[in-house]
Enzyme design. Structure first.
Site, mmCIF file in Angstrom:
data_model
loop_
_atom_site.group_PDB
_atom_site.id
_atom_site.type_symbol
_atom_site.label_atom_id
_atom_site.label_comp_id
_atom_site.label_asym_id
_atom_site.label_seq_id
_atom_site.Cartn_x
_atom_site.Cartn_y
_atom_site.Cartn_z
ATOM 1 N N THR A 69 -4.963 5.839 2.176
ATOM 2 C CA THR A 69 -5.433 4.757 2.320
ATOM 3 C C THR A 69 -4.201 3.715 1.894
ATOM 4 O O THR A 69 -3.570 4.002 0.314
ATOM 5 C CB THR A 69 -6.318 3.957 2.593
ATOM 6 O OG1 THR A 69 -6.987 4.390 1.114
ATOM 7 C CG2 THR A 69 -7.756 5.250 3.163
ATOM 8 N N GLY A 124 4.181 0.992 -2.522
ATOM 9 C CA GLY A 124 3.056 1.036 -4.103
ATOM 10 C C GLY A 124 2.820 3.083 -4.623
ATOM 11 O O GLY A 124 3.825 3.363 -3.989
ATOM 12 N N TYR A 164 -12.330 -7.995 -10.089
ATOM 13 C CA TYR A 164 -11.120 -6.540 -10.300
ATOM 14 C C TYR A 164 -11.932 -4.922 -11.448
ATOM 15 O O TYR A 164 -12.042 -4.234 -10.512
ATOM 16 C CB TYR A 164 -10.062 -7.434 -10.317
ATOM 17 C CG TYR A 164 -9.335 -5.660 -10.568
ATOM 18 C CD1 TYR A 164 -8.593 -5.287 -8.786
ATOM 19 C CD2 TYR A 164 -8.685 -4.955 -11.442
ATOM 20 C CE1 TYR A 164 -8.080 -4.186 -9.057
ATOM 21 C CE2 TYR A 164 -8.051 -4.346 -10.755
ATOM 22 C CZ TYR A 164 -7.250 -3.704 -9.698
ATOM 23 O OH TYR A 164 -6.633 -2.531 -10.162
#
Length: 247
Positions: free
Chosen positions: A12, A17, A148
């Site tokens: 996913t 990156g 986060y």
């Protein structure tokens, strides 16, 4: 014969990156690789560059996860390697945090991770490998990143529980926690070149090995954790940060 010949790998967030770097490594090792992303143009371009398959899917949307699982299993059968990589960041103090930003981060990093794993479990081959992207920030403290960091700490907890629940099927579940990796994240946040270079230099100064990591190195770790050589490793978090958490 390559190590991952006849293996099906799903990544996913594989259009850039660390996901892109991992897709490249697994493809080179013989796997049939499926990448996902939220933008059709981006995943199509990445798929063409890498020679992999692209499926449009937003990890924050349960209906997209359902469709992804359906498309993958209908076309390729069961899955051997699942790398749940998609994630987002965002900075805000606890005092100034908004419900909207809170939900955006957790819908992808926590809820999306949970249900991607949950919905793929019936379609994982016995002996499969699941790797989930966490972060060194799951176990360290940085002002402005409370939501986060909490989302990544939740990921680490999911990984340990899943490792126990799936052990009877010899499915191994691990997380990786990168430090500073050379990705497009900061440029996507609109940072000017001068500021970006300054940030990179700062991150290097915090890393004992004197550089930031490369997406390919994340891919190599995912590949190792998904190989027979790691058949006795499960429920573990693997830090890849050049030693930055030692300081």
């Amino acid at each position: 014969m390559k190590k991952f010949d006849n293996k099906i790998a799903v990544i996913t967030g594989g259009n850039s990156g660390m996901g892109y770097g991992t897709a490249k490594v697994l493809k080179e090792m013989g796997a049939t690789v499926i990448i996902t992303g939220r933008r059709q143009e981006a995943i199509d371009q990445a798929a063409q560059e890498l020679g992999v398959i692209a499926i449009l899917s937003d990890q924050a949307k349960l209906e997209d996860i359902d469709r992804l699982v359906s498309e993958v299993t209908e076309k390729f059968g069961k899955v051997d390697i699942l790398y749940i990589n998609a994630g987002v960041s965002g900075t805000s103090s606890i005092e100034r945090e908004t419900p909207e930003n809170f939900d955006t981060i957790n819908n992808i990093n926590y809820k999306g991770v949970f249900f991607t794993l949950s919905k793929f479990i019936p379609y994982l081959n016995d002996g499969a490998s699941v790797v989930v992207l966490s972060s060194v920030l799951a176990s360290t403290v940085s002002p402005g990143l409370s939501v986060y960091s909490a989302s990544k700490a939740a990921v680490n907890s999911i990984v340990k529980t899943a490792a126990l629940e799936l052990a009877s099927r010899k499915i191994r579940v691990n997380s990786i926690s990168p430090g500073a990796i050379d990705t497009e994240l900061f440029s996507k946040m609109g940072m000017a070149d001068e500021a970006l270079n300054g940030l990179t230099d700062y991150l290097i100064s915090l890393t004992p090995l004197g550089r930031i990591g490369k997406p390919k190195e994340i891919g190599q770790l995912v590949a190792f954790l998904s190989s027979d050589e790691a058949s006795f490793i499960t429920g573990s978090d693997h830090i890849i940060d050049g030693g930055s958490t030692l300081l």
